[in-house]
Scaffold this active site. Structure first.
Site, short mmCIF file in Angstrom:
data_model
loop_
_atom_site.label_atom_id
_atom_site.label_comp_id
_atom_site.label_asym_id
_atom_site.label_seq_id
_atom_site.Cartn_x
_atom_site.Cartn_y
_atom_site.Cartn_z
N CYS A 1 11.53 24.07 54.29
CA CYS A 1 11.47 25.80 54.58
C CYS A 1 9.96 25.89 55.22
O CYS A 1 8.85 25.29 54.52
CB CYS A 1 11.36 26.36 53.41
SG CYS A 1 13.03 25.90 52.36
N CYS B 1 15.42 36.12 34.81
CA CYS B 1 16.01 35.66 36.03
C CYS B 1 15.46 34.12 36.49
O CYS B 1 14.32 33.72 36.08
CB CYS B 1 15.23 36.70 37.21
SG CYS B 1 15.61 36.12 39.25
#
Ligand code: SAM
Ligand code: DTB
Ligand code: SF4
Length: 344
Positions: free
Chosen positions: A61, A133
């Site tokens: 990335c 999360c």
């Protein structure tokens, strides 16, 4: 008409483009109205981020300082001990955070001891009564199921950019891989956190296209992070121009209108914004921010939580308490359909 049935999943690119291109103040005004129809505008959720495994990632990335192939100053750190993570979560809760997000620099989850440890972390943070999360890379359906059973509330997996621009930014996986993981998260009954980054060199059309992908999902992500590229020395994008605050405002306002029930998270990039600029983002419909340990997000600088609480005080906003993200968008009677039909 029930509130849920007012959420549109059939947006066209032209419609989103028309909203995105509204004169800025007109756009913010419309987004602020939608925001008030669906959410309590005085509340901002504070989500604390913790990097539980840092650096050494095999992916490429181009924005990320944690990719092993780039020569950045970021130190590789193995998976943190479970007790340390729970301690961090407890402190974050005491400081005012209601959501705790654990991030790992992994391409994908593997069925190994490290995953067993993450499962224990999820159980521990869940027991504190916070929304838990994780963002751990690609997931299979069975892995998502295990996380759900441990009490995982949300999984963050960003689209990052448009389908068209994706391969310019990442070559080690595809846009479809991302969609596949999001589908696995949905099937397991975990809420979805998915958004993207601006400032990668993408066009306005790419930004609109990314929002189209999110807004035409059969169920909208409950949470949509909008990140400005945090430029990390040593990455291919280190010299990209800074993202102007107005571009964040435009992106957030458009997201707020097309994804009315979602939490819109003002994510990376706040360190380069003034309080006034962040206030515009809240006016445009952002209702969540990330804070991090030691005034970092994962590996880049970020305002600290006490600074953020002070900013919210100044703006007459308050930290959202408890786990409300799911219900926040369903609280009020709505004129949303009217607001939308008046547009254009
Ligand atoms: N490795 C996992 C993955 O990529 O899905 C999880 C962690 S990764 C840090 C989570 C997200 O952070 C990325 O999808 C990207 O959207 C965002 N991100 C990473 N580096 C960033 C940067 N330098 N600036 C802005 N956002 C960034
Ligand atoms: C998201 O969309 N933004 C957060 C969270 N999800 C994991 C991460 C931003 C990372 C910014 C650069 C860094 O500090 O690594
Ligand atoms: Fe790895 Fe995630 Fe960074 Fe990509 S964004 S290099 S997958 S840690």
């Amino acid at each position: 008409m029930s509130k849920k049935s007012q959420i549109r999943h059939d947006w066209t690119k032209e419609e989103i483009e028309e909203i995105y291109n509204l004169p800025l103040l007109e756009l913010v005004y419309k987004a602020a109205n939608v925001h008030r129809e669906w959410h309590d505008p005085s509340e901002v959720q504070i989500s604390t981020l913790l990097s539980i495994k840092t650096g050494g990632c095999p992916e490429d990335c181009s924005y990320c300082g944690q990719a092993a192939r780039y020569h950045t100053d970021i130190e590789v750190q193995a998976l943190l001990p479970t007790e340390k993570v729970i301690e961090h979560a407890q402190k974050a809760k005491e400081a005012g955070a209601s959501r705790f997000c654990m991030a790992a620099a992994w391409r994908e989850v593997r069925d190994n001891r490290d995953f067993d440890r993450v499962i224990d972390m999820v159980k521990g943070v869940n027991a504190l009564g916070m929304e838990v999360c994780c963002t751990l890379g690609m997931l299979t359906e069975a892995q998502a199921q295990r996380l759900q059973e441990a009490g995982l509330y949300a999984y963050n997996h960003n689209m990052d950019t448009s389908e068209e621009y994706y391969e310019e930014i990442i070559s080690t996986r595809t846009f479809d891989h991302r969609i596949n993981t999001i589908n696995n998260v949905r099937k397991a009954g975990i809420t979805v956190c998915s958004g993207g980054i601006i400032g990668l060199g993408e066009t306005h059309q790419d930004r609109i296209s990314m929002l189209l992908t999110l807004a035409t999902m059969s169920k909208h992500p409950e949470s949509v992070p909008i990140n400005a590229l945090a430029r990390v020395k040593g990455t291919p994008l280190e010299d990209n121009p800074k993202v102007e605050a107005w571009e964040m405002v435009r992106m957030i306002a458009t997201a707020r209108i097309v994804l009315p029930s979602s939490m819109v998270r003002l994510s990376a990039g706040r360190i380069e914004m003034t309080e006034s600029e962040q206030a515009w983002c809240f006016m445009a419909g952002a209702n969540s921010i990330f804070t991090g340990e030691r005034e970092t997000l994962l590996v880049t600088p970020n305002p600290g939580i006490s600074e953020d609480i002070q900013m919210l005080n100044t703006l007459g906003l308050k930290p959202m308490q408890g786990s409300k993200a799911e219900t926040s968008g369903n609280r009020k009677n709505s004129n949303y359909a009217k607001t939308i039909s008046e547009m254009g």
